[in-house]
Design a protein around this motif. Structure first.
Motif, short mmCIF file in Angstrom:
data_model
loop_
_atom_site.label_atom_id
_atom_site.label_comp_id
_atom_site.label_asym_id
_atom_site.label_seq_id
_atom_site.Cartn_x
_atom_site.Cartn_y
_atom_site.Cartn_z
N THR A 158 -36.14 31.38 -16.17
CA THR A 158 -36.57 31.17 -14.83
C THR A 158 -35.67 30.36 -13.81
O THR A 158 -35.38 29.61 -13.87
CB THR A 158 -37.21 29.88 -15.97
OG1 THR A 158 -38.21 30.46 -16.80
CG2 THR A 158 -38.41 29.33 -14.90
N GLU B 273 -37.66 27.35 -7.21
CA GLU B 273 -38.25 28.09 -6.28
C GLU B 273 -37.90 29.15 -5.35
O GLU B 273 -38.09 30.31 -4.69
CB GLU B 273 -38.39 26.94 -5.77
CG GLU B 273 -40.13 27.62 -4.57
CD GLU B 273 -41.00 25.84 -3.50
OE1 GLU B 273 -41.60 26.32 -3.28
OE2 GLU B 273 -40.32 25.22 -4.19
N LEU C 231 -36.97 33.26 -7.28
CA LEU C 231 -38.62 33.23 -7.01
C LEU C 231 -38.57 33.40 -5.42
O LEU C 231 -39.07 34.71 -5.66
CB LEU C 231 -40.01 32.32 -7.19
CG LEU C 231 -39.50 32.05 -8.64
CD1 LEU C 231 -40.91 30.87 -8.93
CD2 LEU C 231 -39.63 33.01 -9.92
N ASP D 3 -40.93 33.43 -14.07
CA ASP D 3 -41.36 32.51 -13.15
C ASP D 3 -41.63 31.00 -13.98
O ASP D 3 -41.77 30.97 -15.28
CB ASP D 3 -42.95 32.00 -12.74
CG ASP D 3 -44.16 32.46 -13.47
OD1 ASP D 3 -43.53 31.73 -14.71
OD2 ASP D 3 -45.04 32.80 -12.83
N HIS E 3 -46.12 33.74 -7.13
CA HIS E 3 -46.36 31.79 -7.08
C HIS E 3 -46.48 32.02 -5.66
O HIS E 3 -46.46 32.93 -4.98
CB HIS E 3 -44.75 32.57 -7.76
CG HIS E 3 -44.27 30.75 -7.66
ND1 HIS E 3 -43.85 29.91 -8.73
CD2 HIS E 3 -43.40 30.25 -6.03
CE1 HIS E 3 -43.05 29.01 -7.77
NE2 HIS E 3 -42.74 28.47 -7.06
#
Length: 563
Positions: A32, A35, A38, A100, A143
């Motif tokens: 995972t 931020e 990502l 995500d 996202h």
């Protein structure tokens, strides 16, 4: 340079689990991403970071840091790497699913290199490894805010091709200085404007990236027609402002910009640039487009415009508010001055950062068992409830353990999870403008910082350390916990057989061995009133200091105040 992996086979695409994805994805280890990660993944898979096809290996990262070139000689200004917890990826793993926070698989990383990360880290942090290799997108990015405004770079390049394009990338809302500079340089270059609000991570002044985009859209009303706004998930680089500027230039060029405008304070290496400076334009190593340094501007109150400092009569200029000064102005509820920002931008600033008296807040008590933190927290909750001007939620340590964190042990990992859960709930209370009062032991600094981070994304956070000595806590031991810990019946008991990490970032320190409950509650209320979270002194005995009680000296900030 990183190469693209082979396309999935027809067999892989036929047996789909979940629908539309290769069957093997369900069996591969998953990681995972946070931020910032990502954001980098999206920039890789959408072509913004072309010609990179994935995360850099050690050789490329070192070459970029030293020479501004990939190993094959391709100019590239900043490392793009991926660090993950070592225990999340078994040794020998060849494919890793990158997902995500909701668990949606976004891409597959084909692992070409795995290296341990030896940089210093906080005590208790897990070991980390750096993974390198090409990435293959599994689905379109989902996202982040304002997804409808995000566009593929090739589409934007097609729209902007054939002319000069001046880009400006920012983590900060635009004010009248920015607007004046953008209009000035766009006119000089006969350029179209491209605004790139950077939406991975915390924005300046307004905190949330969606608030940043709203503020930039409000500023666009005062810029030439045809100005484009494209939110980009570029996170700040760990190497500092110079690396940030180079990364912004990569992004701007990918979207078709021919020039990048930067504030003078954001061009740290102008003097040392090999190409030097010509008419304010810098050619930086590895950067595909020239950077224009905006120079020093100020507000000219006589002409009521922003202009270059050299054009203003010495002594007549008015400087810009710093971010902290603007933040303090918004915190107090004062009007944003018209010389600083247009009304449309000021309105978005006030929406994003309401006055403290209207803003959500977490008051986080920490201290040993028996220190009095729960007693003071309950007294504070009662005083605030009696006032009636704010909604209050009390998250006491014991109650949380019975409900929110039922089933957790007292291991380090479970204690950290308990504090993270409290921080999450407190953040939700703050998000809706309420006050959350939390009173766990919270012995570890890292866990407290996680709670602070969760809350400060949506509101304010005050840490109150109840520093009552352990001898006093043990003498108050109504539950007999200290005696059991001394006898070895309770393992890992904070203050006896497990450490308590004293806060160095407390906003207030209370010692309940030297003050009454009422005095402690009054001290917290005084902090809230002084800081602007409460409108004025309460009219009740708990909210008003007792006659003759000396007023504590309280200053906001990281310095510890002892009462």
């Amino acid at each position: 340079m990183i190469r693209r992996p082979e396309e999935p086979s027809e067999a892989q695409l036929t047996a789909q689990k979940p629908p539309g994805l290769p069957a093997e994805v369900a069996d591969w280890p998953a990681c995972t991403l946070d931020e910032a990660q990502l954001g980098d993944l999206e920039l890789l898979t959408t072509g913004v970071f072309a010609p990179l096809d994935g995360f850099m290996d050690a050789a490329d990262a070192a070459s970029v840091a030293e020479r501004g070139l990939l190993i094959d000689g391709t100019p590239w200004p900043v490392p793009v790497t991926l660090e993950v917890p070592a225990d999340a990826i078994p040794d020998g793993t060849r494919q890793v699913v990158l997902q995500d926070p909701e668990g949606s698989p976004l891409a597959v990383l084909s692992v070409a290199e795995r290296r341990a990360v030896f940089e210093s880290r906080n005590p208790g942090d897990p070991d980390r490894v750096r993974l390198a290799g090409p990435v293959t997108a599994l689905r379109e990015p989902e996202h982040g805010p304002f997804r409808q405004l995000r566009r593929r770079p090739e589409e934007v390049r097609g729209e902007l091709s054939g002319g000069i394009v001046l880009a400006y990338a920012t983590w900060r809302p635009l004010n009248k200085r920015h607007i004046g500079q953008l209009r000035h340089y766009a006119d000089q270059l006969n350029a179209r404007l491209l605004l790139l609000p950077l939406v991975a991570g915390q924005a300046d002044v307004v905190t949330r990236p969606e608030a940043l985009v709203r503020a930039v859209l409000a500023a666009r009303q005062h810029l030439p027609a045809g100005t484009l706004v494209i939110p980009v998930p570029l996170a700040r680089r760990s190497a500092g402002p110079g690396a940030d500027l180079r990364a912004q230039a990569i992004v701007a060029a990918a979207y078709g910009a021919t020039h990048l405008l930067a504030d003078a304070s954001e061009v740290p290496d102008a003097a040392g640039s090999p190409a030097g400076v010509k008419n304010g334009t810098l050619a930086l190593p590895g950067v595909p487009i020239p950077v224009i340094s905006a120079g020093e501007w100020a507000y000219d109150p006589r002409s009521e415009v922003w202009r270059p400092l050299a054009l203003i009569e010495p002594g007549a200029e008015q400087g810009e508010l710093t971010d902290s000064e603007l933040g303090a102005l918004l915190d107090s509820g004062a009007e944003v001055p018209g010389w600083l920002a247009p009304q449309s931008v000021a309105r978005e600033l006030r929406r994003a950062r309401p006055p403290r008296a209207e803003r959500g807040l977490a008051i986080f008590f920490t201290g040993l068992s028996g220190s009095g933190k729960s007693t003071v927290a309950r007294g504070l909750a009662e005083a605030l409830t009696e006032r009636g001007d704010r909604t209050v939620s009390l998250l006491d340590g014991d109650h949380v353990r019975q409900l929110l964190s039922a089933g957790l042990t007292f291991s380090r990992a479970d204690r950290d999870l308990n504090i993270a859960r409290i921080g999450y709930v407190a953040a939700e209370v703050a998000r809706h403008g309420g006050i959350a009062i939390c009173a766990p032991i919270a012995p570890y600094a890292q866990a407290r910082s996680v709670a602070r981070k969760l809350v400060t994304e949506v509101g304010d956070f005050l840490l109150i350390y109840v520093s009552t000595p352990v001898e006093v806590c043990e003498a108050r031991d109504r539950k007999g916990l200290y005696a059991k810990a001394r006898a070895g019946l309770i393992k890992g008991f904070t203050g006896v057989s497990d450490p308590y990490e004293e806060p160095r970032d407390a906003d207030l320190v209370l010692d309940t061995s030297t003050m009454t409950r009422g005095e402690a509650v009054s001290a917290v209320l005084r902090l809230l009133i002084t800081g602007g979270w409460l409108a004025g002194p309460a009219d009740d005995p708990n909210g008003t200091p007792a006659p003759g009680t000396p007023a504590p000296t309280i200053r906001l900030g990281p310095t510890i105040r002892r009462l």
